[in-house]
Write an enzyme that holds these catalytic residues in place. Structure first.
Site, mmCIF file in Angstrom:
data_model
loop_
_atom_site.group_PDB
_atom_site.id
_atom_site.type_symbol
_atom_site.label_atom_id
_atom_site.label_comp_id
_atom_site.label_asym_id
_atom_site.label_seq_id
_atom_site.Cartn_x
_atom_site.Cartn_y
_atom_site.Cartn_z
ATOM 1 C CG PHE A 53 -1.982 1.058 1.152
ATOM 2 C CD1 PHE A 53 -2.980 0.986 0.203
ATOM 3 C CD2 PHE A 53 -1.968 2.132 2.025
ATOM 4 C CE1 PHE A 53 -3.962 1.970 0.120
ATOM 5 C CE2 PHE A 53 -2.945 3.114 1.950
ATOM 6 C CZ PHE A 53 -3.945 3.035 0.995
ATOM 7 C CG ASP A 55 -0.759 -2.178 6.931
ATOM 8 O OD1 ASP A 55 -1.859 -2.430 7.458
ATOM 9 O OD2 ASP A 55 -0.545 -1.152 6.268
ATOM 10 N NE ARG A 57 -10.454 -2.381 -2.551
ATOM 11 C CZ ARG A 57 -9.856 -1.763 -1.545
ATOM 12 N NH1 ARG A 57 -8.666 -2.152 -1.138
ATOM 13 N NH2 ARG A 57 -10.428 -0.732 -0.955
ATOM 14 C CE1 TYR A 65 -9.804 3.058 6.628
ATOM 15 C CE2 TYR A 65 -8.925 4.173 8.566
ATOM 16 C CZ TYR A 65 -8.778 3.756 7.260
ATOM 17 O OH TYR A 65 -7.610 4.009 6.586
ATOM 18 C CE LYS A 66 -8.227 -0.461 5.153
ATOM 19 N NZ LYS A 66 -8.766 0.464 4.160
#
Length: 417
Positions: free
Chosen positions: A131, A202, A376, A227-228
């Site tokens: 990322f 991560d 995605r 938040y995912k």
């Protein structure tokens, strides 16, 4: 194992939903009518308890308790309390995880602390398709250190070969954000340790969706967001894990007052707190923490074995349906079929991925686009139904068959894609 080639029937889908042990958890979330939400790997939906908890914190604890609530409502312990809960989701122990700041900031802390523990080494190893913010943070830290360190990037299959005697830290994302490919956390951690290096994981696309056992793998550091799949709300605080064996020696550069041994002694010189508290920096965001705790509490109700089993079943189903219903339209699966290499998302590449996704969103199927060409779809087992997957694949086929995506308005890009 790989995806089954048999096309399911509506009766099969009904039976899967009827016997789903996680089905009752769906009612714990606010899910808009007419929406199939396949973007929980970017932002999870609102837990119903969070709405009430936020009102309680704002009106009672903040409104009436005012500053007294740091003590009376336990605000000052909230980062640690949620961290101890999160530890159960990632194979850590109480006192090894704390909630603070953002994933990027926590990564900076862990990376700087890790490099300090390996002062005779100068190389950070990472994946080329990691990322971007992870790579940016490494680049920024290298510049801050005067360019004395280097960043060695490797393809996903060549990470182990890139680790050498000069490697100080290996910095990897467990599940790739763009492809959904999952690394073997234990094997790569073991490989790094064999070369004398430390590892930072991560877990942004892992926590709450796939099994993680940091202690079992003897991991050194980890970070992740709230938040995912944890459904903590937009911009929810992140977390950092520091293995207990490193905590005495761990020094992070953001020496803020809440990471001090005695914050309210207001001493002129910094002394790090004992244990994981030294990873703290500034004053915690109480409203955001309160919302995050609601999401974490729901995640803890679901056995991870059941979550993983449903995740694989949902992604299997979607891959099978899309490949059979959408054949001939140029979609290319980029997510691994193998269970041990697949996270909880499915990604297809297509030259017109962006307008296709916008057309899907217009029809109530919300996924997202990742440049340059990836559709995605995230699969959150706590609230997603098998019927949602069936319907989403059907709508995708309609969008492709009718070229509904080929309209000017679907090609206009907003800032967030």
């Amino acid at each position: 194992m790989t995806t089954s080639a048999a096309l399911p029937t509506p009766e099969t889908i009904f039976a899967l939903d009827a016997c789903d042990p996680l089905a009752p958890l769906r009612s714990r979330f606010h899910l808009p009518e007419g929406v199939i939400y396949l973007d929980g790997n970017s932002l999870g939906p609102l837990p119903r308890t969070a709405r009430h908890r936020l009102v309680e914190v704002a009106e009672d604890e903040w409104g009436n308790g005012l500053i007294r609530s740091w003590n009376s409502a336990g605000w000052i312990e909230l980062s640690q309390r949620i961290g101890d809960k999160l530890a159960r989701l990632i194979g850590a122990q109480p006192g090894e995880v704390i909630v603070a700041d953002s994933t990027s900031i926590n990564l900076f802390k862990a990376l700087a602390g890790g490099l300090a523990l390996r002062p005779d080494r100068r190389v950070i190893v990472s994946e080329r398709d990691n990322f971007p913010t992870d790579l940016y943070m490494a680049q920024g830290l290298i510049a801050l250190l005067g360019g004395t360190h280097g960043l060695r990037l490797a393809e996903a299959d060549a990470i182990a070969q890139a680790i050498a005697a000069d490697t100080a830290v290996v910095m990897l994302t467990h599940v790739n954000y763009r492809t959904g490919r999952m690394h073997d956390l234990a094997a790569l951690t073991r490989c790094a340790h064999e070369h004398g290096a430390l590892v930072i994981w991560d877990l942004a696309h892992s926590t709450g969706a796939v099994p993680v056992d940091l202690n079992g793998a003897e991991a050194d550091f980890a970070v992740g967001c709230g938040y995912k799949y944890l459904n903590g709300g937009p911009g929810a605080p992140a977390f950092i894990f520091v293995a207990r064996r490193h905590q005495v020696s761990f020094r992070q550069p953001l020496a803020g007052w809440l990471g001090h041994a005695q914050p309210f002694a207001f001493e002129g010189c910094y002394r790090p707190a004992e244990g994981i508290a030294r990873a703290l920096c500034g004053t915690p965001p109480i409203l955001s923490l309160a919302a995050l705790e609601c999401g974490v509490d729901i995640a803890l109700e679901a056995p991870m074995a059941a979550v993983r089993a449903k995740s694989l079943a949902l992604t299997d189903l979607f891959i099978t349906l899309v490949e059979q219903r959408c054949s001939g339209h140029g979609l290319r699966l980029v997510t691994p079929r193998e269970y041990d290499r697949r996270g909880s998302q499915v990604c297809f590449a297509h030259p017109d991925a962006f307008p296709i996704m916008q057309a899907l969103i217009a029809r109530g199927v919300i996924g997202d686009f990742r440049a340059p060409d990836v559709l995605r779809f995230g699969f959150a087992p706590l609230y997603l139904r098998y019927a949602d997957v069936w319907d989403a694949a059907h709508i995708l086929a309609e969008v492709l068959d009718t070229r509904a995506w080929d309209r000017p308005e679907f090609r206009q890009r907003a800032i967030v894609t």
